[in-house]
Design an enzyme around this catalytic site. Structure first.
Site, PDB file in Angstrom:
ATOM      1  N   ALA A   1       0.987  -1.236  -0.036  1.00 50.76           N
ATOM      2  CA  ALA A   1       0.005  -0.135   0.108  1.00 50.76           C
ATOM      3  C   ALA A   1       0.962   1.326  -0.006  1.00 50.76           C
ATOM      4  CB  ALA A   1      -0.911  -0.215   1.344  1.00 50.76           C
ATOM      5  N   ASP A   2       0.453   2.282  -0.530  1.00 55.18           N
ATOM      6  CA  ASP A   2       0.985   3.592  -0.744  1.00 55.18           C
ATOM      7  C   ASP A   2       0.171   4.825  -0.578  1.00 55.18           C
ATOM      8  OD1 ASP A   2       3.747   4.974  -0.856  1.00 55.18           O
ATOM      9  OD2 ASP A   2       2.691   5.970  -2.587  1.00 55.18           O
TER      10      ASP A   2
END
Length: 203
Positions: A80-81
């Protein structure tokens, strides 16, 4: 545990050492391991914020999936970012306190976008499957005085946060309202992640 995930059989690996993402993923009630991805997060010239977040999340998931020790047990690596966007400009982590003050001042009394991209890389039906999605939340800041900004920066909380604030911490007092997912702003959109896992057939 959500009933729709009761028969979920793949092992999960969170490709992040973020305590916030770890806490959010734990809410799903599924066991998971945490592995730090050895990737570089660097915005490329001409890359949109959305593309930047998606690329980072996929690189994290790919890196951790390749590191798994057990090659026989089905796994899904979750990368995730999270980024902020103000006038379509990516809000990175501030370089120093002065940069944090500049960023917060520019966001005062305005709305900005928070995008979290999530990528899944794992075993599905005997093959490696890759899937990505992104969720956007609109965040509205109240009008901030210089005293409020100075106080917040002195707490040092903004210095390691993209966009120079953490909604789940002291920085919550900056936010007047949000439009969209709260968990997305924290770093992991739980509704959409649960739906992605529900779609994932047995390996």
């Amino acid at each position: 545990m959500p009933s729709a995930l009761e028969n979920f059989s793949s092992s999960l690996i969170l490709a992040s050492t973020s305590p916030r993402r770890k806490e959010l993923l734990a809410y799903l009630g599924l066991p998971f391991a945490v592995v730090s991805p050895a990737t570089e997060e660097k915005h490329r010239p001409g890359e949109t914020g959305l593309d930047y977040a998606k690329r980072n999340s996929m690189e994290k998931a790919e890196a951790v999936y390749k590191l798994r020790a057990d090659k026989t047990t089905p796994v899904i690596a979750i990368g995730a970012d999270t980024i902020g966007l103000l006038d379509e400009i990516v809000l990175e982590k501030p370089l120093d306190p002065a940069d944090a003050i500049r960023m917060l001042t520019s966001m005062s009394g305005r709305s900005h976008k928070v995008i979290t991209a999530v990528s899944l890389v794992g075993d599905r039906e005997g093959k490696v499957h890759r899937e990505s999605f992104a969720v956007e939340t609109l965040v509205y800041f109240k009008e901030l005085s210089q005293a409020e900004i100075g106080y917040y920066v002195q707490t040092k909380e903004p210095l390691d946060k993209a966009g120079a604030y953490g909604i789940q911490g002291i920085g919550g007092f900056l936010v007047r309202s949000i439009q969209g997912s709260y968990s997305n702003v924290v770093g992991l959109p739980l509704v959409e992640l649960t739906e992605a896992l529900q779609r994932w057939p047995k390996a």
